[in-house]
Motif scaffolding. Sequence first.
Motif, PDB file in Angstrom:
ATOM      1  N   ASN A   1       0.814  -1.229   0.000  1.00 14.12           N
ATOM      2  CA  ASN A   1       0.000   0.000   0.000  1.00 14.12           C
ATOM      3  C   ASN A   1       0.844   1.275   0.000  1.00 14.12           C
ATOM      4  O   ASN A   1       0.567   2.217   0.745  1.00 14.12           O
ATOM      5  N   LEU A   2       1.865   1.299  -0.844  1.00 14.46           N
ATOM      6  CA  LEU A   2       2.726   2.474  -0.932  1.00 14.46           C
ATOM      7  C   LEU A   2       2.566   3.247  -2.237  1.00 14.46           C
ATOM      8  O   LEU A   2       2.955   4.406  -2.306  1.00 14.46           O
ATOM      9  N   TYR A   3       2.019   2.606  -3.260  1.00  9.08           N
ATOM     10  CA  TYR A   3       2.039   3.214  -4.584  1.00  9.08           C
ATOM     11  C   TYR A   3       1.246   4.522  -4.625  1.00  9.08           C
ATOM     12  O   TYR A   3       1.648   5.473  -5.292  1.00  9.08           O
ATOM     13  N   GLY A   4       0.148   4.584  -3.891  1.00  9.30           N
ATOM     14  CA  GLY A   4      -0.642   5.818  -3.873  1.00  9.30           C
ATOM     15  C   GLY A   4       0.151   7.001  -3.344  1.00  9.30           C
ATOM     16  O   GLY A   4      -0.049   8.141  -3.771  1.00  9.30           O
ATOM     17  N   SER A   5       1.072   6.726  -2.422  1.00 11.32           N
ATOM     18  CA  SER A   5       1.907   7.806  -1.878  1.00 11.32           C
ATOM     19  C   SER A   5       2.892   8.333  -2.914  1.00 11.32           C
ATOM     20  O   SER A   5       3.319   9.482  -2.834  1.00 11.32           O
ATOM     21  N   VAL A   6       3.259   7.487  -3.881  1.00  7.34           N
ATOM     22  CA  VAL A   6       4.224   7.905  -4.907  1.00  7.34           C
ATOM     23  C   VAL A   6       3.624   8.990  -5.782  1.00  7.34           C
ATOM     24  O   VAL A   6       4.263  10.013  -6.058  1.00  7.34           O
ATOM     25  N   PHE A   7       2.380   8.795  -6.239  1.00  5.11           N
ATOM     26  CA  PHE A   7       1.789   9.774  -7.154  1.00  5.11           C
ATOM     27  C   PHE A   7       0.921  10.817  -6.448  1.00  5.11           C
ATOM     28  O   PHE A   7       0.229  11.610  -7.099  1.00  5.11           O
ATOM     29  N   ASP A   8       0.967  10.853  -5.121  1.00  2.00           N
ATOM     30  CA  ASP A   8       0.296  11.922  -4.386  1.00  2.00           C
ATOM     31  C   ASP A   8       0.890  13.276  -4.797  1.00  2.00           C
ATOM     32  O   ASP A   8       2.111  13.416  -4.920  1.00  2.00           O
ATOM     33  N   MET A   9       0.064  14.278  -5.005  1.00  2.00           N
ATOM     34  CA  MET A   9       0.538  15.564  -5.525  1.00  2.00           C
ATOM     35  C   MET A   9       1.553  16.227  -4.598  1.00  2.00           C
ATOM     36  O   MET A   9       2.524  16.827  -5.057  1.00  2.00           O
TER      37      MET A   9
ATOM     38  N   LYS B   1      10.909  19.727  -6.120  1.00  2.00           N
ATOM     39  CA  LYS B   1      11.744  20.630  -5.323  1.00  2.00           C
ATOM     40  C   LYS B   1      13.138  20.044  -5.094  1.00  2.00           C
ATOM     41  O   LYS B   1      14.157  20.734  -5.219  1.00  2.00           O
ATOM     42  N   HIS B   2      13.209  18.751  -4.785  1.00  2.00           N
ATOM     43  CA  HIS B   2      14.500  18.099  -4.558  1.00  2.00           C
ATOM     44  C   HIS B   2      15.263  17.872  -5.854  1.00  2.00           C
ATOM     45  O   HIS B   2      16.479  18.061  -5.912  1.00  2.00           O
ATOM     46  N   ALA B   3      14.553  17.453  -6.888  1.00  2.00           N
ATOM     47  CA  ALA B   3      15.221  17.119  -8.153  1.00  2.00           C
ATOM     48  C   ALA B   3      15.836  18.344  -8.821  1.00  2.00           C
ATOM     49  O   ALA B   3      16.833  18.234  -9.530  1.00  2.00           O
TER      50      ALA B   3
ATOM     51  N   GLN C   1      11.632   9.425 -10.385  1.00  2.00           N
ATOM     52  CA  GLN C   1      12.552   8.670  -9.536  1.00  2.00           C
ATOM     53  C   GLN C   1      12.640   9.259  -8.130  1.00  2.00           C
ATOM     54  O   GLN C   1      12.691   8.526  -7.144  1.00  2.00           O
ATOM     55  N   TRP C   2      12.636  10.576  -8.030  1.00  2.00           N
ATOM     56  CA  TRP C   2      12.629  11.201  -6.707  1.00  2.00           C
ATOM     57  C   TRP C   2      11.333  10.871  -5.968  1.00  2.00           C
ATOM     58  O   TRP C   2      11.349  10.584  -4.765  1.00  2.00           O
ATOM     59  N   ALA C   3      10.209  10.933  -6.671  1.00  2.00           N
ATOM     60  CA  ALA C   3       8.917  10.622  -6.040  1.00  2.00           C
ATOM     61  C   ALA C   3       8.911   9.186  -5.519  1.00  2.00           C
ATOM     62  O   ALA C   3       8.411   8.918  -4.410  1.00  2.00           O
ATOM     63  N   LEU C   4       9.463   8.268  -6.292  1.00  2.00           N
ATOM     64  CA  LEU C   4       9.529   6.866  -5.868  1.00  2.00           C
ATOM     65  C   LEU C   4      10.421   6.700  -4.638  1.00  2.00           C
ATOM     66  O   LEU C   4      10.036   6.083  -3.640  1.00  2.00           O
ATOM     67  N   MET C   5      11.625   7.276  -4.709  1.00  2.00           N
ATOM     68  CA  MET C   5      12.593   7.055  -3.630  1.00  2.00           C
ATOM     69  C   MET C   5      12.212   7.768  -2.339  1.00  2.00           C
ATOM     70  O   MET C   5      12.571   7.318  -1.245  1.00  2.00           O
TER      71      MET C   5
END
Length: 372
Positions: free
Chosen positions: A7-15, A23-25, A89-93
């Motif tokens: 149940n982590l994938y939804g957090s990846v594409f959260d706005m 901001k980090h990238a 990649q930043w969103a995933l990591m």
Amino acid sequence: MVKRIGNLYGSVFDMRNLELAHKHAKKGKGWYTEVKQLEKDLDGGLRNIQRMLINHEYSTSNYEMFLKQEGDKERKIYKLPYYPDRIVQWALMQVVSPYIERHLIRDTYSAIPGRGIHDGLKRIQDVMYWNHDDCRYCLKFDIRHYYQNIVHAILFAQYCRMFKDEELLWLMLEIISSINTFDEEDEWEMVLAGLDVIYECGVPIGNYFSQWSGNFYLSVFDHWIKEVMGIKYYYRYMDDCVVLHGDKDFLHALRVEIEKFLWDVLHLRLKGNWQVFPSYVRGVDYLGYRVFDGYTLLRKKATKQIKASCKRIGTKVRDGNLMSYSDFCSLNSHLGWSEKADCFRFNLNHIYTFEENACQFYRDVIWMGDTR
């Protein structure tokens, strides 16, 4: 077996996660044309990434490859477009890295926030000072063409043992399998040695995802050497490893076991330049320093690189040119590097200030001899 995480994938594409990823990238890249273009309609661009991830329409872009000289080494660097790949990649990591970090041992230092070279240096200095008899000998080794020989199937299987979210694993597999960086030189060596060749290999140097994957890939080796082999003083910076022990014969025998484990489990080979040597006689040459009992020197190669860099900057300034921001960062990096060592006959002084976004050199770099 570690409990798998879901149940982590939804957090990846959260706005909010995508905004933070941008901001980090973009740090240090705000002047990129593609970054400026994206920020004209940032919300629309991030919404588009969100849609691609939700519908599984995201596909890794084509890589741009270039060669980068690092000392006497030439590395192949693979670059992806800023949009959408670096943001993805930043969103995933940002979501999965805390779970990966929990799995890593304390004495691995590369690409982990809050650790790094100086943390590793301090740990080795303390151990060598307080545990003299247990650190009399050092086994130093690294892995041949490490990034190029990470097997995609083994790496993905390791992620599958940690995560159970199928959509998250789909995205990881998409990035892992996006390119093979396997080296033809390794292929010929393996064929001539009668070893099995796996061609779906290699993660690209330059990817943010690759940094964490490179660290994670060897974590099974870290746990084996600490928990099965019972090694107390073991340190790793990506594929560069050091073992300290009081018995030289034990380290020679351990090296044989390490070679067997790395090949059987991870399909990796040691470089032929591994060494077993007296720690306090030669000093432990690691992380850019040479650590002895009670004092630390800069590595000879590092001092030469610092000298060359400062000579170039000093010549530029004496010719009437202003230091660039890059030059300013280089000098501060050199200072930070040298401050952690006992530079008996090596002195670097400079005074600087900012004036209207320019940095002026007020005193030349002073060199007094060389390192010990």
